[in-house]
Motif scaffolding. Structure first.
Motif, PDB file in Angstrom:
ATOM      1  N   ILE E  37       1.174  -1.166  -0.284  1.00 43.63           N
ATOM      2  CA  ILE E  37       0.198  -0.088   0.084  1.00 43.63           C
ATOM      3  C   ILE E  37       1.130   0.948   0.169  1.00 43.63           C
ATOM      4  CG2 ILE E  37      -2.227  -0.263   1.592  1.00 43.63           C
ATOM      5  CD1 ILE E  37      -1.285   0.336   4.064  1.00 43.63           C
ATOM      6  N   HIS E  38       1.716   0.995   0.265  1.00 41.07           N
ATOM      7  CA  HIS E  38       2.631   2.104   0.693  1.00 41.07           C
ATOM      8  C   HIS E  38       3.663   2.336  -1.091  1.00 41.07           C
ATOM      9  CE1 HIS E  38       2.844   2.336   4.286  1.00 41.07           C
ATOM     10  NE2 HIS E  38       3.385   0.795   4.684  1.00 41.07           N
ATOM     11  N   ILE E  39       3.447   1.808  -2.053  1.00 44.27           N
ATOM     12  CA  ILE E  39       3.800   1.213  -3.162  1.00 44.27           C
ATOM     13  C   ILE E  39       5.545   0.916  -3.356  1.00 44.27           C
ATOM     14  CG2 ILE E  39       3.306   2.460  -5.699  1.00 44.27           C
ATOM     15  CD1 ILE E  39       1.274   2.400  -4.332  1.00 44.27           C
ATOM     16  N   ASN E  40       5.728   0.536  -1.965  1.00 48.70           N
ATOM     17  CA  ASN E  40       7.068  -0.299  -1.997  1.00 48.70           C
ATOM     18  C   ASN E  40       7.059  -1.443  -3.362  1.00 48.70           C
ATOM     19  OD1 ASN E  40       8.304   1.420  -0.333  1.00 48.70           O
ATOM     20  ND2 ASN E  40       7.154  -0.102   1.747  1.00 48.70           N
TER      21      ASN E  40
ATOM     22  N   THR G  61      -1.434   3.734 -16.728  1.00 48.56           N
ATOM     23  CA  THR G  61       0.290   4.967 -16.141  1.00 48.56           C
ATOM     24  C   THR G  61      -0.992   4.764 -14.645  1.00 48.56           C
ATOM     25  OG1 THR G  61       0.557   5.567 -18.015  1.00 48.56           O
ATOM     26  CG2 THR G  61       1.407   6.883 -15.245  1.00 48.56           C
ATOM     27  N   PHE G  62       0.136   4.030 -13.621  1.00 47.66           N
ATOM     28  CA  PHE G  62      -0.015   4.296 -12.120  1.00 47.66           C
ATOM     29  C   PHE G  62      -0.009   5.199 -11.491  1.00 47.66           C
ATOM     30  CE2 PHE G  62       1.636   4.695  -8.058  1.00 47.66           C
ATOM     31  CZ  PHE G  62      -0.076   3.200  -6.826  1.00 47.66           C
ATOM     32  N   ILE G  63      -0.163   6.334 -11.112  1.00 49.71           N
ATOM     33  CA  ILE G  63       0.863   7.628 -10.436  1.00 49.71           C
ATOM     34  C   ILE G  63       0.658   7.916  -9.080  1.00 49.71           C
ATOM     35  CG2 ILE G  63       0.770  10.240 -10.682  1.00 49.71           C
ATOM     36  CD1 ILE G  63      -0.855   9.533 -13.259  1.00 49.71           C
ATOM     37  N   ARG G  64       2.186   7.688  -8.011  1.00 49.48           N
ATOM     38  CA  ARG G  64       1.802   8.042  -6.950  1.00 49.48           C
ATOM     39  C   ARG G  64       1.439   9.516  -6.227  1.00 49.48           C
ATOM     40  NH1 ARG G  64       5.342   8.045  -2.102  1.00 49.48           N
ATOM     41  NH2 ARG G  64       4.186   6.203  -1.229  1.00 49.48           N
ATOM     42  N   GLY G  65       0.096   9.047  -5.460  1.00 48.62           N
ATOM     43  CA  GLY G  65      -0.449  10.226  -5.327  1.00 48.62           C
ATOM     44  C   GLY G  65       0.270  11.178  -4.549  1.00 48.62           C
ATOM     45  N   ASP G  66       1.216  11.580  -4.049  1.00 48.34           N
ATOM     46  CA  ASP G  66       2.639  12.677  -3.426  1.00 48.34           C
ATOM     47  C   ASP G  66       2.438  13.174  -4.738  1.00 48.34           C
ATOM     48  OD1 ASP G  66       4.035  10.837  -3.557  1.00 48.34           O
ATOM     49  OD2 ASP G  66       5.562  11.210  -2.020  1.00 48.34           O
ATOM     50  N   THR G  67       3.058  13.046  -5.814  1.00 50.43           N
ATOM     51  CA  THR G  67       3.508  13.724  -6.410  1.00 50.43           C
ATOM     52  C   THR G  67       2.689  14.605  -7.213  1.00 50.43           C
ATOM     53  OG1 THR G  67       3.580  11.764  -8.060  1.00 50.43           O
ATOM     54  CG2 THR G  67       5.811  11.489  -6.678  1.00 50.43           C
ATOM     55  N   ILE G  68       1.652  14.537  -7.475  1.00 53.20           N
ATOM     56  CA  ILE G  68       0.205  15.361  -8.403  1.00 53.20           C
ATOM     57  C   ILE G  68      -0.176  16.381  -7.367  1.00 53.20           C
ATOM     58  CG2 ILE G  68      -2.002  15.263  -9.058  1.00 53.20           C
ATOM     59  CD1 ILE G  68      -1.525  12.229  -9.032  1.00 53.20           C
ATOM     60  N   VAL G  69       0.015  17.832  -8.753  1.00 56.92           N
ATOM     61  CA  VAL G  69      -0.106  19.118  -7.679  1.00 56.92           C
ATOM     62  C   VAL G  69      -1.841  19.210  -8.225  1.00 56.92           C
ATOM     63  CG1 VAL G  69       0.226  20.930  -8.290  1.00 56.92           C
ATOM     64  CG2 VAL G  69       1.366  19.885  -8.520  1.00 56.92           C
ATOM     65  N   LEU G  70      -1.882  18.995  -8.874  1.00 52.08           N
ATOM     66  CA  LEU G  70      -3.639  19.541 -10.064  1.00 52.08           C
ATOM     67  C   LEU G  70      -3.997  18.196 -10.555  1.00 52.08           C
ATOM     68  CD1 LEU G  70      -3.704  20.823 -12.353  1.00 52.08           C
ATOM     69  CD2 LEU G  70      -3.526  22.558 -10.120  1.00 52.08           C
TER      70      LEU G  70
END
Lengths: 75, 75, 75, 75, 75, 75, 75
Positions: E37-40, G61-70
């Motif tokens: 879930i941490h994308i590790n 494509t899977f994008i990790r949330g913490d890299t997203i601005v908007l």
């Protein structure tokens, strides 16, 4: 036998001289007095080193865990 | 005997003059009045120093814990 | 059959020589002794490498998990 | 007597003029209206200052706590 | 019908060749073996690419989730 | 009377035109439609401004809270 | 009537073409397939754009949330 956990290893360094490397490139060398699960760490007789040179004596020093890269024993 | 915890060491500095080093390279020197588990910290009579020079007197100052690198006693 | 989890893979590297790449561009090569869910990691006989060159021998070293980019087996 | 906590000190500044220093080097000066445990903060009659100069009047302003370095009373 | 969740999509890429883009600008290409879930994430037969060029073969590699920007299927 | 909380102040700006300043220096101006405790925010009729100039019209826009510095009312 | 929450607005964009702006300055344009509370996001038929130019087709494509601005709707 339980596999060893990282904080066990850190615990074995209590009372010994350690090098703490910080994210801001500085090194603190001191006697490992205390740490917690966040790796907040207290050194006694801490010295700040930069590029291998002693910059300052800091005495007992509390280091916020999230600024730490690694902790190893001073040789 | 319980091993000492980092916040115990910080507690012993309450009421004393401390140096708080911030991630933005600044130093705050003041009397340690309060802190919590996030290391949010309050200094009384705080002064901002940069490169060893007094820049500003800030009075009572709340510092957000995540901006702190280390806290040591002012000599 | 349960799908494998990332920490299982890391567990299989215990006792083996691994490369740990850090966010500050350095590499630590050592024997994987311990890790936890934060990926706090302990290496035995750790060496610091930079640009493929051995810089320092560090001995047993605790690495804070949030400074780690990846861990792979040393060839 | 309970040792004082950092948010108590912040609470005593409610309704007073404060300086909020941000990680992006800007200063906001305004009347402290509200804050929470994340140090999310609301200022009334906020002004943005940069290098000691007034840049903009912002009125009532919500500041996300994780962008704050420190809060002190405006003199 | 439940709306699909992001980890479901990642699950469908298990055992397939994927591109993992890191915050440090590097790309890792390998077979997606595991994630949490941490994308590790664990890749088998991982290769490090930079600017479209193969830099290194890494074998089985554990990647700390917080260093990942995106994961897509290798074409 | 309960002291006001920061999200109360934000709530009073619902339906009004606000300026959202981002950590990447950009400003978004739009009608505040929704926000949550992470300060994830939705603007209607959002416009991106940079150095005081309109760069793009974005329409309804979801902003991840951790990229936000401050939110104030547009004058 | 409950005030709308940010994820509701995102939910209304499911199946539609969206622009996802990342902290590393890149834009991904694709069909919004899935997201979760961390704003981890999956796009179908994703394309990477930089300075308004198509750089690469990425597919699902899977994008990790913490890299997203908007996230906004593509016009």
């Amino acid at each position: 036998m339980e596999p060893e956990r990282p904080l066990d290893a850190l615990n074995q360094a209590r009372g010994k001289r350690v090098i703490v490397e910080l994210k801001n490139q500085k090194q603190l060398i001191g006697t490992l007095k205390a740490f917690d699960i966040h790796i907040n760490t207290v050194l006694d007789d801490a010295e700040e080193h930069e590029n291998g040179q002693l910059k300052r004596k800091l005495g007992t020093t509390f280091i916020r865990g999230d600024t730490i890269v690694l902790i190893s024993q001073a040789s």
